[in-house]
Design a protein around this motif. Sequence first.
Motif, PDB file in Angstrom:
ATOM      1  N   HIS A 159       0.828  -1.215   0.000  1.00  0.00           N
ATOM      2  CA  HIS A 159       0.000   0.000   0.000  1.00  0.00           C
ATOM      3  C   HIS A 159       0.855   1.255   0.000  1.00  0.00           C
ATOM      4  O   HIS A 159       0.453   2.281  -0.531  1.00  0.00           O
ATOM      5  CB  HIS A 159      -0.960  -0.006   1.193  1.00  0.00           C
ATOM      6  CG  HIS A 159      -0.273  -0.066   2.524  1.00  0.00           C
ATOM      7  ND1 HIS A 159       0.048   1.051   3.231  1.00  0.00           N
ATOM      8  CD2 HIS A 159       0.184  -1.121   3.254  1.00  0.00           C
ATOM      9  CE1 HIS A 159       0.654   0.693   4.351  1.00  0.00           C
ATOM     10  NE2 HIS A 159       0.755  -0.627   4.383  1.00  0.00           N
ATOM     11  N   ASN A 160       2.047   1.167   0.566  1.00  0.00           N
ATOM     12  CA  ASN A 160       2.880   2.374   0.662  1.00  0.00           C
ATOM     13  C   ASN A 160       4.036   2.385  -0.350  1.00  0.00           C
ATOM     14  O   ASN A 160       4.925   3.210  -0.238  1.00  0.00           O
ATOM     15  CB  ASN A 160       3.399   2.558   2.100  1.00  0.00           C
ATOM     16  CG  ASN A 160       4.067   1.302   2.634  1.00  0.00           C
ATOM     17  OD1 ASN A 160       4.174   0.307   1.923  1.00  0.00           O
ATOM     18  ND2 ASN A 160       4.517   1.367   3.877  1.00  0.00           N
ATOM     19  N   THR A 161       4.032   1.475  -1.317  1.00  0.00           N
ATOM     20  CA  THR A 161       5.081   1.520  -2.343  1.00  0.00           C
ATOM     21  C   THR A 161       4.514   1.747  -3.737  1.00  0.00           C
ATOM     22  O   THR A 161       5.238   2.116  -4.650  1.00  0.00           O
ATOM     23  CB  THR A 161       5.902   0.216  -2.374  1.00  0.00           C
ATOM     24  OG1 THR A 161       5.043  -0.864  -2.768  1.00  0.00           O
ATOM     25  CG2 THR A 161       6.507  -0.078  -1.017  1.00  0.00           C
ATOM     26  N   ASN A 181       2.776  -8.755   7.426  1.00  0.00           N
ATOM     27  CA  ASN A 181       2.711  -7.688   8.434  1.00  0.00           C
ATOM     28  C   ASN A 181       2.609  -6.289   7.823  1.00  0.00           C
ATOM     29  O   ASN A 181       2.331  -5.331   8.516  1.00  0.00           O
ATOM     30  CB  ASN A 181       3.899  -7.773   9.405  1.00  0.00           C
ATOM     31  CG  ASN A 181       5.214  -7.619   8.666  1.00  0.00           C
ATOM     32  OD1 ASN A 181       5.228  -7.525   7.437  1.00  0.00           O
ATOM     33  ND2 ASN A 181       6.321  -7.593   9.405  1.00  0.00           N
ATOM     34  N   THR A 182       2.823  -6.151   6.524  1.00  0.00           N
ATOM     35  CA  THR A 182       2.652  -4.833   5.915  1.00  0.00           C
ATOM     36  C   THR A 182       1.175  -4.518   5.670  1.00  0.00           C
ATOM     37  O   THR A 182       0.826  -3.382   5.369  1.00  0.00           O
ATOM     38  CB  THR A 182       3.421  -4.700   4.582  1.00  0.00           C
ATOM     39  OG1 THR A 182       2.855  -5.589   3.633  1.00  0.00           O
ATOM     40  CG2 THR A 182       4.885  -5.009   4.756  1.00  0.00           C
ATOM     41  N   GLN A 184      -1.208  -4.982   8.079  1.00  0.00           N
ATOM     42  CA  GLN A 184      -1.637  -5.395   9.421  1.00  0.00           C
ATOM     43  C   GLN A 184      -3.058  -4.987   9.760  1.00  0.00           C
ATOM     44  O   GLN A 184      -3.629  -5.512  10.705  1.00  0.00           O
ATOM     45  CB  GLN A 184      -0.651  -4.886  10.493  1.00  0.00           C
ATOM     46  CG  GLN A 184      -0.744  -3.424  10.838  1.00  0.00           C
ATOM     47  CD  GLN A 184       0.473  -2.655  10.322  1.00  0.00           C
ATOM     48  OE1 GLN A 184       0.914  -2.861   9.201  1.00  0.00           O
ATOM     49  NE2 GLN A 184       0.999  -1.767  11.139  1.00  0.00           N
ATOM     50  N   TYR A 212      10.601  -0.655  -6.023  1.00  0.00           N
ATOM     51  CA  TYR A 212      10.424  -1.323  -4.737  1.00  0.00           C
ATOM     52  C   TYR A 212      10.083  -2.802  -4.907  1.00  0.00           C
ATOM     53  O   TYR A 212      10.409  -3.633  -4.063  1.00  0.00           O
ATOM     54  CB  TYR A 212       9.355  -0.603  -3.892  1.00  0.00           C
ATOM     55  CG  TYR A 212       9.515  -0.935  -2.431  1.00  0.00           C
ATOM     56  CD1 TYR A 212      10.450  -0.250  -1.653  1.00  0.00           C
ATOM     57  CD2 TYR A 212       8.790  -1.960  -1.843  1.00  0.00           C
ATOM     58  CE1 TYR A 212      10.640  -0.585  -0.326  1.00  0.00           C
ATOM     59  CE2 TYR A 212       8.972  -2.290  -0.510  1.00  0.00           C
ATOM     60  CZ  TYR A 212       9.903  -1.602   0.240  1.00  0.00           C
ATOM     61  OH  TYR A 212      10.095  -1.935   1.556  1.00  0.00           O
TER      62      TYR A 212
HETATM   63  C1  LIG Z   1       5.221   0.166   4.433  1.00  0.00           C
HETATM   64  O1  LIG Z   1       4.445  -0.041   5.595  1.00  0.00           O
HETATM   65  C2  LIG Z   1       4.854  -1.117   6.394  1.00  0.00           C
HETATM   66  C3  LIG Z   1       3.910  -1.233   7.547  1.00  0.00           C
HETATM   67  O2  LIG Z   1       2.589  -1.256   7.112  1.00  0.00           O
HETATM   68  C4  LIG Z   1       6.289  -0.911   6.875  1.00  0.00           C
HETATM   69  O3  LIG Z   1       6.709  -2.040   7.590  1.00  0.00           O
HETATM   70  C5  LIG Z   1       7.185  -0.695   5.679  1.00  0.00           C
HETATM   71  O4  LIG Z   1       8.489  -0.377   6.123  1.00  0.00           O
HETATM   72  C6  LIG Z   1       6.667   0.425   4.800  1.00  0.00           C
HETATM   73  N1  LIG Z   1       7.482   0.488   3.609  1.00  0.00           N
HETATM   74  C7  LIG Z   1       7.821   1.630   3.040  1.00  0.00           C
HETATM   75  C8  LIG Z   1       8.663   1.553   1.825  1.00  0.00           C
HETATM   76  O5  LIG Z   1       7.445   2.702   3.462  1.00  0.00           O
END
Ligand SMILES: *[C@@H]1O[C@H](CO)[C@@H](O)[C@H](O)[C@H]1NC(C)=O
Length: 252
Positions: A159-161, A181-182, A184, A212
């Motif tokens: 979701h964050n990449t 766990n990403t 969660q 990524y």
């Molecule tokens: C994305 O979010 C997860 C937790 O939800 C975290 O562990 C991870 O480091 C994050 N990755 C980036 C690239 O921000």
Amino acid sequence: MWWRRQLASVKSLGRCFSAAASGEQTRLGIIGVPFAKGQGKQGVELAPDLLRDSNLRQVLQNSDERLLITDYGNLHYAVAETLLQQQRQHYYHIRNYADFMACNLALIEQVQVMLQQNAQFLTIGGDHAIGFGSVAGHLQHTPNLSLVWIDAHADINLHNTSQSGNIHGMPVSFLLRELRNTWQHAALDKVAPNCLSKDQLVYIGLRDIDPYEAFILNKFGIRYYAMDVSRTDGYTRIQSFGPALRGRCKTF
Ligand SMILES: *[C@@H]1O[C@H](CO)[C@@H](O)[C@H](O)[C@H]1NC(C)=O
Ligand SMILES: *[C@@H]1O[C@H](CO)[C@@H](O)[C@H](O)[C@H]1NC(C)=O
């Protein structure tokens, strides 16, 4: 031309399903998933019915007359309030999370029903986001399955990449134990307790992956065959990550 190509691919699909060698009949269940919200293009939701109109069932039957085929029609789903809450609180920056999850939860259930009643199943859709539910449903029935993901893209963004926020680029990340766990806030251990270990996965055909995604593949040592990375006609992204990809390909 489009029709002819589509029929050709439907025909080759027929060879993937066959009855047991012993001559017994084998049951095959089919589910259509007319989902389109994993990406921005309208029309992909028409694919299940177009494939049916292109004689999908007959082509499968011709591939082996002992197949007993049941078509379960098209999947329906409803979006629960809890999913809308998850979307509002945690996943508002990606598109259509609640719809994605609702559809895939329904598919996880449907695949398990089909595997109780059939030896094999076929999910037909047009949007890669349904790869999560199709494989996750199968994993709940057969935890030790192997997944061969044939695709130009790795579909393993988090979701964050993700740069686009389109969830059709993320389904594999919902399946892998190493990435669980990403997500969660998605309660994956409840909805699909059996997940995929990276040793159960191999990619074939990778050509265009995000930075990524390359990082994830290398970090976990996920196996893949990439497409020709030496060409220069437009595939600049794969060029940048070519060395990493080639390294993995050699070790496969
Ligand atoms: C994305 O979010 C997860 C937790 O939800 C975290 O562990 C991870 O480091 C994050 N990755 C980036 C690239 O921000
Ligand atoms: C998976 O498990 C089933 C039953 O537990 C077994 O019959 C099958 O051979 C296993 N498959 C693989 C690929 O290990």
